[in-house]
Enzyme design. Structure first.
Site, PDB file in Angstrom:
ATOM      1  N   LYS A  22      38.460  34.275  33.911  1.00  0.00           N
ATOM      2  CA  LYS A  22      37.719  33.316  34.754  1.00  0.00           C
ATOM      3  C   LYS A  22      36.230  33.659  34.783  1.00  0.00           C
ATOM      4  CE  LYS A  22      37.632  34.010  39.365  1.00  0.00           C
ATOM      5  NZ  LYS A  22      36.375  34.074  40.126  1.00  0.00           N
ATOM      6  N   ASN A  23      35.931  34.948  35.020  1.00  0.00           N
ATOM      7  CA  ASN A  23      34.530  35.311  35.244  1.00  0.00           C
ATOM      8  C   ASN A  23      33.704  35.367  33.957  1.00  0.00           C
ATOM      9  OD1 ASN A  23      35.077  35.265  37.919  1.00  0.00           O
ATOM     10  ND2 ASN A  23      35.155  37.489  38.199  1.00  0.00           N
ATOM     11  N   ARG A  91      31.049  29.375  44.653  1.00  0.00           N
ATOM     12  CA  ARG A  91      29.839  30.173  44.686  1.00  0.00           C
ATOM     13  C   ARG A  91      29.276  30.408  43.283  1.00  0.00           C
ATOM     14  NH1 ARG A  91      27.634  34.541  44.277  1.00  0.00           N
ATOM     15  NH2 ARG A  91      25.859  34.938  45.650  1.00  0.00           N
ATOM     16  N   CYS A 115      30.355  34.267  52.057  1.00  0.00           N
ATOM     17  CA  CYS A 115      31.755  33.903  51.949  1.00  0.00           C
ATOM     18  C   CYS A 115      32.565  34.997  52.592  1.00  0.00           C
ATOM     19  CB  CYS A 115      32.157  33.622  50.515  1.00  0.00           C
ATOM     20  SG  CYS A 115      32.393  35.083  49.548  1.00  0.00           S
ATOM     21  N   ARG A 120      26.549  37.009  50.538  1.00  0.00           N
ATOM     22  CA  ARG A 120      26.406  36.942  49.080  1.00  0.00           C
ATOM     23  C   ARG A 120      24.996  36.486  48.723  1.00  0.00           C
ATOM     24  NH1 ARG A 120      31.666  36.090  46.513  1.00  0.00           N
ATOM     25  NH2 ARG A 120      30.561  36.596  44.611  1.00  0.00           N
ATOM     26  N   PRO A 121      23.993  37.378  48.876  1.00  0.00           N
ATOM     27  CA  PRO A 121      22.613  36.961  48.605  1.00  0.00           C
ATOM     28  C   PRO A 121      22.374  36.694  47.117  1.00  0.00           C
ATOM     29  CG  PRO A 121      22.724  39.337  48.931  1.00  0.00           C
ATOM     30  CD  PRO A 121      24.104  38.806  49.197  1.00  0.00           C
ATOM     31  N   ASP A 123      18.991  37.090  46.066  1.00  0.00           N
ATOM     32  CA  ASP A 123      17.593  37.524  45.975  1.00  0.00           C
ATOM     33  C   ASP A 123      17.255  38.108  44.603  1.00  0.00           C
ATOM     34  OD1 ASP A 123      19.476  39.494  47.052  1.00  0.00           O
ATOM     35  OD2 ASP A 123      17.788  40.879  47.014  1.00  0.00           O
ATOM     36  N   LEU A 124      18.212  38.824  43.995  1.00  0.00           N
ATOM     37  CA  LEU A 124      17.906  39.458  42.704  1.00  0.00           C
ATOM     38  C   LEU A 124      17.788  38.404  41.599  1.00  0.00           C
ATOM     39  CD1 LEU A 124      20.349  42.491  43.076  1.00  0.00           C
ATOM     40  CD2 LEU A 124      17.843  42.607  43.169  1.00  0.00           C
ATOM     41  N   ASP A 306      37.321  43.712  42.488  1.00  0.00           N
ATOM     42  CA  ASP A 306      38.296  42.622  42.380  1.00  0.00           C
ATOM     43  C   ASP A 306      39.737  43.123  42.277  1.00  0.00           C
ATOM     44  OD1 ASP A 306      36.241  40.832  42.555  1.00  0.00           O
ATOM     45  OD2 ASP A 306      36.136  40.403  40.413  1.00  0.00           O
ATOM     46  N   ARG A 398      42.408  29.310  42.359  1.00  0.00           N
ATOM     47  CA  ARG A 398      41.026  29.405  41.886  1.00  0.00           C
ATOM     48  C   ARG A 398      40.929  30.399  40.734  1.00  0.00           C
ATOM     49  NH1 ARG A 398      37.725  31.823  45.946  1.00  0.00           N
ATOM     50  NH2 ARG A 398      36.491  32.012  44.075  1.00  0.00           N
TER      51      ARG A 398
END
Ligand code: EPU
Length: 419
Positions: A22-23, A91, A115, A120-121, A123-124, A306, A398
């Site tokens: 998935k990822n 997300r 979440c 879950r920022p 910023d990076l 995970d 999902r």
């Protein structure tokens, strides 16, 4: 809304095949936006998250066709604004920012919220886009990026909790079409980043160092269409390995890459489980109960966050006291309250779960809070006494392709009913 009933007791036996990751599939599908030419992606898992990504690509103007695991995409003309109604459902839709900025030099995408696994920022990601020369605005709940040109830069993506996987993907996908050289320090080393880089290289990108913490990208003027097969899902594979350790007689997990699973297989070996590691399969044989563990999640190649929830389920019935420290998402422990309802003896000290193993969990109605938490509850249910009823199972769809069918083929008794 579906619910899952897991009948505890049957021992698992046989072979189970791992689906595509998935990822990996999500950013690879997003990367097809970088070219006007057709792309063909094989072994794309049939998951609701992947379906959301296909819908986003279609809404952006791409032709998307799917037939038995193969997705063909042609993004000849695209818009740069992703609709909130689909983006908010997942997300990972944030990873269309990089390719839209790379190709069109602008993007408007809903800002993802937090979440259940924590804040879950992004910023990076935004720091990286700015370094490449993009303006970044947060307006009306959207992230807006725009640049007259993108220029290669030196970017450090290391944050408080290590690097960022989707952040590395995003910067990579923007940098491949930037002018000049981009050096990403503190890059995520996950196999999914390497898979994306390999796909981009097939499209004509110039990338070196994927899989290490420094990736160097030489920008090119344009990319072309390409064909690619997604790597096996190491988290799905690890979940079946944990299920086999917990309630297996003799289970072989096939079509996986053992080199992606070293931290998980090391943990199972340390816990005393019998593993035969082949070139693309791992066999787990019953050993009558394992030993407690001291686990710490870390970015790859460390033990994956995970897999944390699934190992909590395994350790809940492993004799002795185990500790599980979550270093990537320190608040990712929602599953503990649910397995406690099944009798697990667990308490949290900061971001460490202290688990005192008991002989057997007791079946109960429980609620899935996120994807990996749902998998952990299925695992807990496999060896509980009685029928565990798991609600909100849309989370599991999902990220796990037909997990109930796959486990039933190994002898589990899992039913799906309407809640
Ligand atoms: N972080 C920041 N700033 C950022 C980005 C991240 O501080 O700009 C922090 C996060 O809050 C977290 C850490 O960095 O503490 C790592 O987050 P990362 O960005 O790597 O997570 P992600 O890329 O959003 C991917 C996977 C997750 C997986 C994490 C960590 C996808 C689609 N998602 O998320 O997978 O847990 O990497 O390995 O690739 C799942 O599949 O169930 C899942 C949640």
């Amino acid at each position: 809304m579906d619910k899952i009933l897991v009948h505890g007791g049957p021992r698992l036996k046989g072979n189970v095949r791992v689906s595509g990751s998935k990822n990996s599939a999500l950013p690879i599908l997003a990367a097809t936006l970088l070219t006007r030419e057709p792309c063909i992606i094989h072994r794309v898992p049939d998951l609701s998250d992947v379906n959301f990504m296909q819908q986003i690509l279609a809404k952006l103007g791409a032709d998307v066709e799917r037939a038995s695991g193969v997705v063909q995409i042609r993004a000849e003309k695209i818009h740069t604004e992703a609709p909130y109604d689909i983006v908010r459902k997942m997300r990972a839709s944030v990873c269309i920012l990089g390719p839209l900025l790379g190709r069109e030099k602008e993007a408007t995408v809903s800002m993802p919220g937090g979440c259940v696994i924590g804040d879950r920022p992004i910023d990076l990601h935004l720091k990286g886009f700015e370094a490449l020369g993009s303006a970044v605005r947060i307006q009306g709940g959207d992230v807006k990026l725009f640049a007259s040109r993108l220029i290669g830069a030196r970017i450090n993506l290391r944050g408080k909790f290590g690097s960022t996987v989707l952040g590395t993907d995003n910067i990579l996908m923007a940098a491949v079409l930037a002018e000049g050289t981009t050096v990403i320090d503190g890059a995520a080393e996950e196999p999914e980043v390497v898979d994306l880089a390999n796909f981009l290289i097939k499209m004509g990108a110039k990338i070196e160092g994927a899989g290490t913490n420094r990736i160097v990208v030489e920008g090119v003027a344009e990319l072309h269409g390409a064909e690619h097969t997604v790597i096996p899902d190491r988290i799905e594979a690890g979940t079946f390995l944990a299920a086999a350790a917990l309630s297996g007689d003799d289970v072989t997990v096939t079509r996986l890459d053992p080199s992606h699973l070293t931290a998980v297989t090391d943990a199972l070996l340390t816990a005393g489980h019998h593993l035969d590691i082949g070139s693309d399969s791992i066999r787990v044989r019953a050993n009558g109960g394992g030993l407690p563990l001291e686990l710490r999640t870390e970015p790859y190649p460390g033990f994956p966050t995970d897999m944390q929830a699934q190992f909590c389920a395994l350790l809940a019935t492993t004799k002795g006291v185990s500790t599980v420290t979550e270093n990537v998402f320190p608040q990712r422990f929602m599953h503990l309250s649910e397995i406690k309802r099944m009798g697990a003896q667990v308490h949290l000290e900061g971001s460490t779960a202290i688990i005192r193993g008991i002989d057997q969990l007791s079946a109960a109605p429980v609620m899935a809070s996120d994807l990996r938490a749902s998998a952990a509850l299925v695992l807990a249910g496999l060896q509980a006494d009685g029928i565990t009823e798991i609600n909100r199972v849309y989370h599991i769809d999902r990220g796990y392709e037909s997990i109930d069918d796959k486990l039933n083929n190994l002898g589990a008794q899992i039913e799906r009913t309407k809640a």
